[in-house]
Write a protein that holds these residues in place. Sequence first.
Motif, short mmCIF file in Angstrom:
data_model
loop_
_atom_site.label_atom_id
_atom_site.label_comp_id
_atom_site.label_asym_id
_atom_site.label_seq_id
_atom_site.Cartn_x
_atom_site.Cartn_y
_atom_site.Cartn_z
N GLY A 238 -26.75 35.08 35.07
CA GLY A 238 -26.23 36.23 34.34
C GLY A 238 -27.17 36.62 33.23
O GLY A 238 -27.93 35.79 32.73
N CYS A 239 -27.11 37.90 32.86
CA CYS A 239 -28.03 38.33 31.82
C CYS A 239 -27.31 39.28 30.89
O CYS A 239 -27.42 40.48 31.05
CB CYS A 239 -29.25 39.00 32.41
SG CYS A 239 -30.48 39.36 31.18
N PRO A 240 -26.61 38.83 29.92
CA PRO A 240 -26.21 37.43 29.73
C PRO A 240 -25.00 37.10 30.58
O PRO A 240 -24.29 37.99 31.02
CB PRO A 240 -25.81 37.39 28.25
CG PRO A 240 -25.47 38.78 27.91
CD PRO A 240 -26.19 39.68 28.83
N PRO A 241 -24.75 35.82 30.79
CA PRO A 241 -23.56 35.44 31.55
C PRO A 241 -22.31 35.82 30.78
O PRO A 241 -22.32 35.82 29.56
CB PRO A 241 -23.66 33.91 31.64
CG PRO A 241 -24.91 33.53 31.01
CD PRO A 241 -25.47 34.68 30.27
N ARG A 242 -21.28 36.10 31.51
CA ARG A 242 -20.01 36.37 30.82
C ARG A 242 -19.49 35.06 30.24
O ARG A 242 -19.83 33.99 30.72
CB ARG A 242 -18.99 36.92 31.82
CG ARG A 242 -19.38 38.23 32.43
CD ARG A 242 -18.33 38.64 33.44
NE ARG A 242 -17.04 38.78 32.78
CZ ARG A 242 -16.54 39.94 32.39
NH1 ARG A 242 -17.22 41.04 32.58
NH2 ARG A 242 -15.37 40.00 31.81
#
Lengths: 185, 205, 175, 102, 412, 372
Positions: free
Chosen positions: C138-142
């Motif tokens: 993720g970018c960012p991950p949740r």
Amino acid sequence: MNAVDILFYFFATLSVGGGLLMIMSRHPVPAALFMIISLVSVAALFVLLEAFFLAILQVLVYAGAVMVLFLFIIMLLDVGPDGGKVSRIKVISGLAGCLSFGILVVLLLQFSGIGSAESGSWQEIQTTEQVNGDSLLFSTSLKNFGYGLFTKYMLPIQVAGFLLLAAMVGVIVLSKKSLTSGGTE
Amino acid sequence: MIDEDFTKSLLEKHSYLTQRDSVDWLTVECAPEKLVSFVQSLRDLEGFEILIDLTAIDHGEGDEFRYSTVIHLYSLVHRGYVRIHSICADNDKPAMPSVSGIYPAANWHERETFDMFGIHFSDHPNLKRILMWDEYPYFPLRKDFPLAGIDTPLPADDVVEVTQASVEPAPMMGGPFVSPNSGSMSDSEPRAKDESWTEKKGKPV
Amino acid sequence: MHMTASDVAYNGKVEGDVIVTRADAVINWIRQHSVWPMPMGLACCAIELMASAASRYDISRFGMEVMRFSPRQSDCMIVAGTVTYKMAEVVRRIYDQMGDPKWVVAMGACASTGGMYRSYAVMQGVDNIVPVDVYVSGCPPRPEALLDAMMKLQDKIGRDSSVRNLRKTKAVAAQ
Amino acid sequence: METVTPQHFLVLSFLLFAVGFLGVVIRRNLLLVLMSLELMLNGVNVALVSFSRTSLNLDGSLFVFFIMTVAATEVAVGLALLVALYKKRQSVFSEDISLLKN
Amino acid sequence: MSTTKEISIGDIGSRGAEASTKLDGDKMALNVGPSHPTTHGVLRLIMELDGDLIQKCEPVLGYLHRGDEKIAENMTYNQFVPYTDRLDYLAPLANNVAYALTVEKLTNIEIPPRCQAIRVLVCEMARISSHLLGMGVFGMDAGAWTPFMYTFTEREKLYTLFEELTGARFTTSYTRIGGVARDVPDGWLGRVESFVDQLPKAIGEVEKLLTRNRIFLDRTEGIGEISKEDALAYGLTGPNLRACGIDLDLRKDKPYSGYEQYDFDVPIGTRGDCYDRYLVRIEEVLQSIRIIKQVIKDFPTGAWYAEDAKKIFAPPKEKILSSMEELIQNFMIVTEGPQIPAGEVYFEAENPKGALGFYVVSKGGGVPYRMKIRAPSFCNLSILEKLAPGHFLSDITVILGSLDFVMGECDR
Amino acid sequence: MFDFDMLLMVGLKFLFALLMIGAVMTMAGYSVLAERKVSAWMQGRVGPNRTVLPFIVHIPFVGKFLKGLGMFQPLADGLKFLFKEEMIPGHVNKLYYNLAPIVALVPALTTMTVLPFGEFFAEDGRTIPLMLANLEVGILFVLAVSSLGVYGIVLAGWSSNSKYPFLGGIRSSAQMISYELAMGLSLLPIFLWVSEPGTGAMGLSLVDIVNSQNDRAWLLLVQPLSALIFLIALFAETNRLPFDMPESETDLVGGFHTEYGGFKFGIFFVAEYAHIVVGSAIFTVIFLGGWHFLPWIADPWPATWVGTLLGIGWFLAKTIFLIFFFIWVRWTIPRFRYDQVMNLGWTKLLPLALLNLIFYVLLVTWLDQPTA
């Protein structure tokens, strides 16, 4: 050898040993810590002498305030260990001084009545309520202590109060001055 | 507003300027040796109080004058910008006068420009790298520097000794947003490298 | 009691180190439920790390809200964000200052692989310098993804041998 | 007979005093000199309390109270002086603080 | 189980092993960061302390330098949009908009009013989101943790709205050159409105905890005062500049994207201290709410992207899938990038952190020749060297919190 | 020399002491949990609710309830320290580094010895306070011992040989000196009031103070200013926010315990909360009437073991409320700056305490006039 004896020797050793280690440690922080040990053992000795109030005062004033102040100053100034060795003459003269004191004490014990048999043992403490004007009886009660302070020693306690005030003013003046002069230099 | 009259009077006052075409703000070109005095007069006389931006452009290795710097100033009086180009004469050892004496804001911008382009700002109070580490040997925003980077040692020797890490060129092939220009399609697929080393299972060397 | 070979193979507990396994179970239970993260907040992911500590996601349910900024007091380093080459040294040093057992979670694409930053300044994955236990995409991950990763980490701790976790790794030497 | 007598306390008091004295003489660090002074006062305190206890008279204990007051004052002023000196000389060692040398 | 481990003490707090290497006199060198709770990321400060008083403070940047400008030179204009998210990652939408506006300025295409309204809307929402975090973190720096949680609760509501609009809750990549990625969903505007309706109450709770709190006032009032001259000289922008009493708001001065239609006030501080910066941020949030309400009230209809810009904006998905011409158009834009004429352009937008500027040099085609990002945090932070000396060590946390910088855009 | 009775008494006291240490440590452990739960509740979160022992979770209702409360979280956290590597950084002063946590913990536990938490009713009608040692100078003892608490912090700060702990140590020592004074002065009016002639109470014993409050009113109501000053000083002495200078997280990372990890940090952690527990108990005893329910109401079921238990219950309830108050304040207000802390101590609290003292001296003198 009863319990009191054991405790006495224990704390006596601790206090003198702490003192010795204090004057021998190179870094001031351990020195202060040994000093605390010594002071607290003296407080314990006071307890053995049934001077409870003084014992607590000893801890409160010395360990709680004086030594914290010392530590604070040591850390504030970040004083490192002493460099170099102590000159031999100083040690010899110090030991000589101690020796002469020692002789003095021995003489005192020999020739005064302190060493004699009748005062060599402990008397029972009288009941705490016996308080009268001039001769203050030793007791564990705080009441007697306070009574003594505020009757017989009224003037000294006032003087002591003034001394504290003067010291406070002095310290404030000194620290203010040292701060300003430190700033300009 | 910065209008025609202002532009005209400015150009008259400073005859060494040349105006450039621009789609947005007034753009002038100023010789490096005049730059400091010109910027000074802009701030003191014309009310350009804010140095918004200072950067450089690398026009490529083939260009006659490879580096030029760009300054953007903003004026609260005119509510407008002015852009000042100045061209570095030397391609090998590019140098510019520093305006950080006039605008303290330029201090960091010039350090960054030095860091990225290697343009040396004379009279700068503290000209050292700001974004990359001090020992980094290259100037990344020059056109001859590849995006992926060049193999260099990491700054900390002791860390390198334990981890064997170094600054490696980033894998551009198969990068998520970079289209490969050469090579077969299968090479550009993202690859799983062996990244499973833990304390128990040592790092593959 | 007679046992066949398949019994032994099937039922690992009968193998003889029953006590060790029990101790393992107890110690691992303790470690599982007291993972104090060291928030290595580097970039955007740090904000999602904050979000996972905030009211909606509330990482404290797992007892992980005790974010200690001193590495000596934390168990799990969450590397949240882009690790640049300039920062890599610092990350490694902080990792070295953590006491064993320690774990590393690489949060986000940048920390795991360098992500979208394929450039001269970005380390292509924090696993170049520290061993990573859990990667989070993720970018960012949740925040949910991070929480899931932490639960995965708990599972991993539960499966590990508790003694082996104390084995020393070579640390970066004194300065 | 191995019980503790007032003499024991007196000897202890002497020892504490002597140790403190030694510290005052041999140490160069003024902080430690101050601490040693405190130790000397403590030695005296022990003697006074034991006298007080032996003779069942409170005066000695009361005197200890005053000594403590004075000791606290002394430390406060002494440390303030020390800090002032340190700011001037950057040192807490006795030989650095002689006025005649420099 | 006791083992001794000889390791160097690294950057967490304690390059302190060097404690013995003293500077001259009473000064002590202290290293803060780059991983330290007060630095909001990876800033490193090297300070000289006299007791608790800061004598010198040197910021060290670059721990998050990712090479965005170099990356920009290597990809098409639309491909760079996701990277703008990660500049000021507290307000990605505002960054997207600023970037899109810059490039559009080179192209001379006309942006339809609906698109402009959407952009204004998301910009203001991004501003709210960023300032909420700024306020919360500022409180945290002063030692109050609870306001942070309260503001984050509000941010979560915003995230939900962002997610509905853009598909991502955090890094949105919403704009394209010539438009936005998609139209607003049904009923979304209503939900935005109900969010902004309840927001003042939530901010009131934070204010109750902080604004009139005696300790908070003691910590922030008169701390980190920036004079007007310094603020201009160091190129401060945004709330930090306005807190010093300088009226510079690009939304008013150089209106873009239709800001001139909306009625709002620009809050101005008086002293330029930390407390003023905090107050200005709170007031800006309230003004943003005003703008959002106006935008929603007259939300324009019509196209939400520049329909006539065939070489710049890829048409919506359903058209691509149904029509050949649009498919080719999309293919060209995706592979070659939007065709931008040669020239150079500098554009700044008033972002939550300050003026975010893009300087784009184009030589034509789909890839910029040079892109410089003028990051507000970078400029705002440069004043730290001047600001910090004379403050206590504990003040540095408050000052950093009030400057409200983001290392992502500072180091780029 | 030792007779059997003596041994029995010593043994009993020893057992009792162990019990009290156990109780305080448990309470300290659970105040950590309370802190996490209360802060979660204040911030609209849930707090620890996943940790549960595997076999307890299967008990219907109870297991679920305990799980939701996170009752096993302190267990896991506390034991984890045991199984964590005991690292000693290379640059520390090892002896003092190891000593510091113990020095920090000891004063908190020592203070308990004079803490009465209930009374036992003997058959002949006498009441025996439940405490380890009924000192005549109980309050002074508390003050004296609690003033030793600073050494652990100073020692930790100094021996870590690192800058943040060092700064924490300096701050802590200065803070302690300043607030001890105000604390002591705030208690003086209480001596005056409690030992005022005619009340029959004697002096500084904590039991007397509690009993005198039962006869009249809580000292909190009689001397609100003293209580306020004492409470503020207590916050400062226990290093709680807003006075957590020694460990202020945002600028000193962890302050004095930055370099500590593993079990030693655990001891610091527990010591901090043990100080809070003991401090709350002292405040309860001095200002909130100790184990008596309310001043004007006679305790129900006196003279039986039920009354004893109930008394202990009241005492605990008041203490727990105070602990909650500590937590509440921590999560509500920001932190002072170091010089502001000193300022508050010296220029506000100290004069206020002095004025308070003078006022009560005058008041007591006036009340004390022989009625003509």
